[in-house]
Design an enzyme around this catalytic site. Structure first.
Site, PDB file in Angstrom:
ATOM      1  N   TYR A  40      23.797  16.738   2.468  1.00  0.00           N
ATOM      2  CA  TYR A  40      21.980  15.557   3.142  1.00  0.00           C
ATOM      3  C   TYR A  40      22.312  15.089   4.462  1.00  0.00           C
ATOM      4  CZ  TYR A  40      20.458  17.917  -1.092  1.00  0.00           C
ATOM      5  OH  TYR A  40      19.846  18.320  -2.694  1.00  0.00           O
ATOM      6  N   HIS A  49      20.291  16.501 -10.876  1.00  0.00           N
ATOM      7  CA  HIS A  49      21.430  17.433 -11.646  1.00  0.00           C
ATOM      8  C   HIS A  49      22.041  17.915 -13.379  1.00  0.00           C
ATOM      9  CE1 HIS A  49      22.835  18.528  -7.783  1.00  0.00           C
ATOM     10  NE2 HIS A  49      21.739  17.899  -7.670  1.00  0.00           N
ATOM     11  N   TYR A  76      34.004  29.304 -10.108  1.00  0.00           N
ATOM     12  CA  TYR A  76      32.262  29.229  -8.864  1.00  0.00           C
ATOM     13  C   TYR A  76      33.134  28.696  -7.688  1.00  0.00           C
ATOM     14  CZ  TYR A  76      31.212  33.455 -10.917  1.00  0.00           C
ATOM     15  OH  TYR A  76      31.118  34.519 -12.043  1.00  0.00           O
TER      16      TYR A  76
END
Length: 408
Positions: free
Chosen positions: A301, A184, A290
């Site tokens: 996951y 990331h 956001y």
């Protein structure tokens, strides 16, 4: 389009175009079929509004020519168009390559600072200075070994006259704090029409770093806005906020690997990875939150809920569109050509796990149609480019291919 900008006077009327239909042609009814996604979602979360996910399908009627113009080019990550129409493509291992618009290798560009190419890191995206024809400057993002770990950095340098080396490179911004991880990084970089840079960063994935997406004293999980020297723009939303990184433009992001500016409204759009579901397309506004990791339409996951398992919260922006299950949207670009009229101002995204190219039709800042292209190729599409010179759409893949899509 991801390319250099030629600065021209902007008509006053364009200032008022933010809420206009993104298609300049006269009003037409969008005819859609069943949604392209037929697999069951990972969650029972409900969208915040009609059309936020699983919108009706559209289908390109123009006959297309799809060419695989290059293979085995390495580990490409970003693709842009040069002023003359040549393609400049980054390679994760730490260099760039020039190709003709038909996929012929022209030159390998070396001389960059060391990258950490483990995991999702390496040489990432590239942007060309709007004044490239006079200063030959390019800008790029990369995962830089730093401290006891690494981070997303922004650098610039001058391209040699023979297009083979970067001269006098310098790092202009580091997305601190550093972290010992390999996931990331974000890493998209684009210029706006004023010659400023937007740069995306990831929150580095791990539970230990996720909260920093909400923290203004961290550059992780953000979209940043800076000048050519890495300094904050004077009207950035947090320049006067104590302890905040002044380059922050928006926050609460997970891992933004797509940035594009709408060619008419000049608004910034992004694509953003969710976890297990919850991939997003967002309309980015200055100073807005956001939501990650507080609100999301995805799961861990492992299948466990993320945080409190909520999708909405006051003060946090909703995505314009989301996917569940994930398609893993990476690079994005708007098609502005006229060769394929029905694509005009449509947003195209490279899907990694989805192994296709996404076409999104936008009207009044809403997604009104979705199409999946090149589904038969079995490729992870890393980045998309709408060429300004030949009106073709280009895509690069993790397997080292360049695809060219044009009107037959």
């Amino acid at each position: 389009m991801k390319r250099f900008f030629c600065f021209i006077p902007i008509l006053i009327s364009s200032i008022f175009s933010c809420n206009n239909d993104s298609n300049t042609k006269k009003e037409e009814e969008i005819k859609t079929g069943d949604p392209v996604e037929t697999s069951p979602p990972n969650t029972n979360y409900k969208p915040a509004f009609v059309g936020q996910t699983r919108i009706g399908s559209v289908k390109t009627t123009t006959e297309l020519k799809i060419e695989e113009i290059a293979q085995n080019i390495g580990r490409p990550w970003g693709i842009i168009s040069m002023p003359n129409g040549d393609l400049l493509i980054t390679d994760k291992t730490g260099f760039m390559q020039f190709f003709t618009s038909d996929g012929t290798l022209i030159a390998k560009v070396e001389g960059f600072p060391t990258v950490d190419d483990g995991g999702q890191g390496g040489m990432l995206d590239v942007a060309v200075d709007p004044d490239f024809n006079t200063n030959r400057m390019i800008y790029w993002t990369f995962s830089e070994p730093f401290g006891n770990g690494n981070l997303t950095s922004v650098a610039k340098g001058k391209l040699s006259n023979d297009n083979k080396r970067i001269e006098n490179h310098t790092v202009i911004f580091r997305a601190e704090p550093f972290y010992k991880g390999s996931l990331h990084y974000g890493g998209r970089i684009i210029f706006d029409a004023q010659g400023n840079l937007y740069v995306s960063t990831g929150e580095r994935s791990d539970l230990a770093t996720r909260p920093q997406a909400q923290q203004l004293n961290s550059a992780l999980g953000k979209i940043l806005k800076m000048d050519k020297n890495g300094q904050a723009i004077s009207d950035n939303p947090f320049v006067s906020t104590n302890n905040a990184k002044p380059q922050i433009f928006s926050y609460g992001h997970r891992n933004v690997q797509g940035l594009a500016i709408h060619p008419e409204t000049k608004q910034l759009w992004n694509s953003e990875f969710g976890a297990r579901g919850g991939d997003e397309v967002n309309l980015i506004q200055s100073g807005k939150n956001y939501g990650w990791p507080i609100i999301t339409y995805g799961l861990e996951y492992s299948g466990e809920k993320i945080g409190e398992g909520i999708t909405q919260k006051e003060g946090m922006k909703q995505p314009v569109y989301y996917w569940d299950p994930s398609v893993s949207p990476s690079g994005i670009d708007f098609y502005t050509g006229t060769a394929i009229p029905e694509w005009h101002n449509n947003l195209f995204l490279g899907a990694l796990s989805g192994q296709h190219i996404v076409r999104l039709v936008i009207k009044n800042n809403k997604i009104v149609g979705e199409e999946r292209l090149l589904t038969d190729k079995g490729e992870r599409f890393r980045d998309i480019l709408a060429s300004h010179t030949n009106q073709s759409l280009y895509a690069i893949t993790d397997s080292g291919k360049i695809f060219k899509i044009s009107k037959k």
